[in-house]
Design an enzyme around this catalytic site. Sequence first.
Site, PDB file in Angstrom:
ATOM      1  N   LYS A  21       0.568  -1.064   0.004  1.00  8.15           N
ATOM      2  CA  LYS A  21       0.017   0.321  -0.128  1.00  8.15           C
ATOM      3  C   LYS A  21       1.194   1.146  -0.027  1.00  8.15           C
ATOM      4  CE  LYS A  21      -2.735   1.208   3.436  1.00  8.15           C
ATOM      5  NZ  LYS A  21      -2.782   2.425   4.236  1.00  8.15           N
ATOM      6  N   SER A  22       1.894   0.903   0.953  1.00  4.98           N
ATOM      7  CA  SER A  22       2.776   2.627   0.491  1.00  4.98           C
ATOM      8  C   SER A  22       3.392   2.531  -0.522  1.00  4.98           C
ATOM      9  CB  SER A  22       3.889   2.371   2.044  1.00  4.98           C
ATOM     10  OG  SER A  22       3.040   2.146   2.782  1.00  4.98           O
ATOM     11  N   GLY A  93      -5.847   8.532   5.397  1.00  2.00           N
ATOM     12  CA  GLY A  93      -4.380   9.582   6.118  1.00  2.00           C
ATOM     13  C   GLY A  93      -3.484   9.492   5.297  1.00  2.00           C
ATOM     14  N   SER A 166       4.715  11.815  12.805  1.00  2.00           N
ATOM     15  CA  SER A 166       4.297  10.482  11.691  1.00  2.00           C
ATOM     16  C   SER A 166       5.742  11.183  10.627  1.00  2.00           C
ATOM     17  CB  SER A 166       3.398  11.311  10.734  1.00  2.00           C
ATOM     18  OG  SER A 166       2.609  10.764   9.710  1.00  2.00           O
ATOM     19  N   SER A 167       5.895   9.869  10.091  1.00  4.52           N
ATOM     20  CA  SER A 167       6.663   9.973   8.706  1.00  4.52           C
ATOM     21  C   SER A 167       6.555  10.833   8.214  1.00  4.52           C
ATOM     22  CB  SER A 167       7.567   8.475   8.418  1.00  4.52           C
ATOM     23  OG  SER A 167       6.526   7.600   8.394  1.00  4.52           O
ATOM     24  N   GLN A 168       5.165  10.134   7.863  1.00  8.67           N
ATOM     25  CA  GLN A 168       4.260  10.368   6.112  1.00  8.67           C
ATOM     26  C   GLN A 168       4.697  12.140   5.848  1.00  8.67           C
ATOM     27  OE1 GLN A 168       0.516   8.932   7.329  1.00  8.67           O
ATOM     28  NE2 GLN A 168       0.490   7.061   6.151  1.00  8.67           N
ATOM     29  N   ASP A 324       2.375   0.169  12.179  1.00  3.85           N
ATOM     30  CA  ASP A 324       1.154  -1.373  12.202  1.00  3.85           C
ATOM     31  C   ASP A 324       1.524  -2.550  11.917  1.00  3.85           C
ATOM     32  OD1 ASP A 324       0.760   1.379  10.311  1.00  3.85           O
ATOM     33  OD2 ASP A 324       1.082   0.946   8.716  1.00  3.85           O
ATOM     34  N   LYS A 351      -3.018   7.355  14.899  1.00  2.00           N
ATOM     35  CA  LYS A 351      -3.371   6.299  13.373  1.00  2.00           C
ATOM     36  C   LYS A 351      -5.137   6.902  12.538  1.00  2.00           C
ATOM     37  CE  LYS A 351       0.642   4.607  12.072  1.00  2.00           C
ATOM     38  NZ  LYS A 351       1.058   5.112  11.084  1.00  2.00           N
TER      39      LYS A 351
END
Length: 440
Positions: A21-22, A93, A166-168, A324, A351
């Site tokens: 997914k990432s 997200g 968040s690393s995002q 995760d 999350k």
Amino acid sequence: MILKVKNISEIGGVVKAPPSKSYSHRAVILASLAKGTSKLYDMLYSEDTLASIRVCKALGAKISRNDDYLEVSGTGGKLHNSQDAPIDLANSGTTLRLMTSVSALSDNEVVLTGDDSLQTRPMGLLMNALWPLGIETESLNDNEKAPILIKPGYHGGETNIYGNVSSQFISSILISSPLSEVGVTLYVLPEFKSKPYVNMTLDIMRKFGVKVLKGYYLKHESCDKEHQNCKIDEFKVIKQDYVACNYTVEGDYSSASYLLALIAINGGRAIIKNLFFDSKQGDKVILDILQKMGATIIRGEDYVEIASEGNLKAIDVDLSNAPDLLITVAVLAAMADGTTNITGVAHARVKETDRIDTTCRELEKLGCKLEEHEDGMSITGGVTSGRVDSHGDHRLAMAFSLIGLKHDIEITNGEVFDVSFPNFIEAMAELGFELELKNE
């Protein structure tokens, strides 16, 4: 709908892991920013990744789905929002975080929103980090959460952001930075959690022709470079273009964790294909975790073989770089002998749900003895039959279904696995674990 076990036959066999997914999110976004046409093979088409496809289309990319690949004609970084209404990202997200920075490359305003759950996700840290780069954003509900208005203009320059939320946020700035006017230097302040996800971002950026320079600084001269509490990471991205390419998405270790845990808990033997030995995914640590708990793991170049007698033992595990995996490991712990201590996942509280709290509350419904901590939990093995609620969290629904190997369990709102693993039921059935969805 209720997710429950329909039948259990001989557990084991061969199955292909679902695409990452990432990497799927990142592939479609980078292809949309690139010059030229890319073909993306083995894409994951889940609710979350479809949200990324929708927003990229709205900002000017031409995207068409073929039998074997997703074709993306990129914008060359010249974005224009064709949608008058806010762009609906549903529950993704990842899409919201990655596209908040990217949307500033549009020549007109963009509003990103989503469902009720997405509108609870904190975005203030990213919004504040974008300000020094010339990006103006506004939370339309004035609460630092979606809906978020992003105004056109991305000058670049220097900024910093804390790495423990968040690393995002970090990936978002990195992905968009090559297309800013002057490039970006990003400083990630201690502590830097979930670093493998950023390494994945850098990996796929290279595949699409963009280079990032990495360095670090130490706050105190007496600290060595491995002392994470004192290390400030630096990423320098000069102005450059993404170049279209043909890209194959690798298998997803976080989704594969349910297939692997199935064998570990029940006993048996299986081969999970499409899991690469040299993967940058932090969730690859699930192999080490299962090995420590008593399973036998063989790592091939593009597959993993697992064997187990079903007798798992408790371990201590730090999941700071693989949050995760929290719910999967919690369920493994609940099915193991002894007390497992899970630490390092305070960031899992922001999350889809507060995953520490919801996991503990649902395990308690099954008679599990545990202690909740700010950054994790201690779980003593032993559960009973019962009914739990997924809280709309795909990972909780999938992980808790594994308890059905040894106890009767029903999971309400169990259909949410579509978010990341649309063929979850079919993949589990290939290994002899047949699940079904029923109306309540």
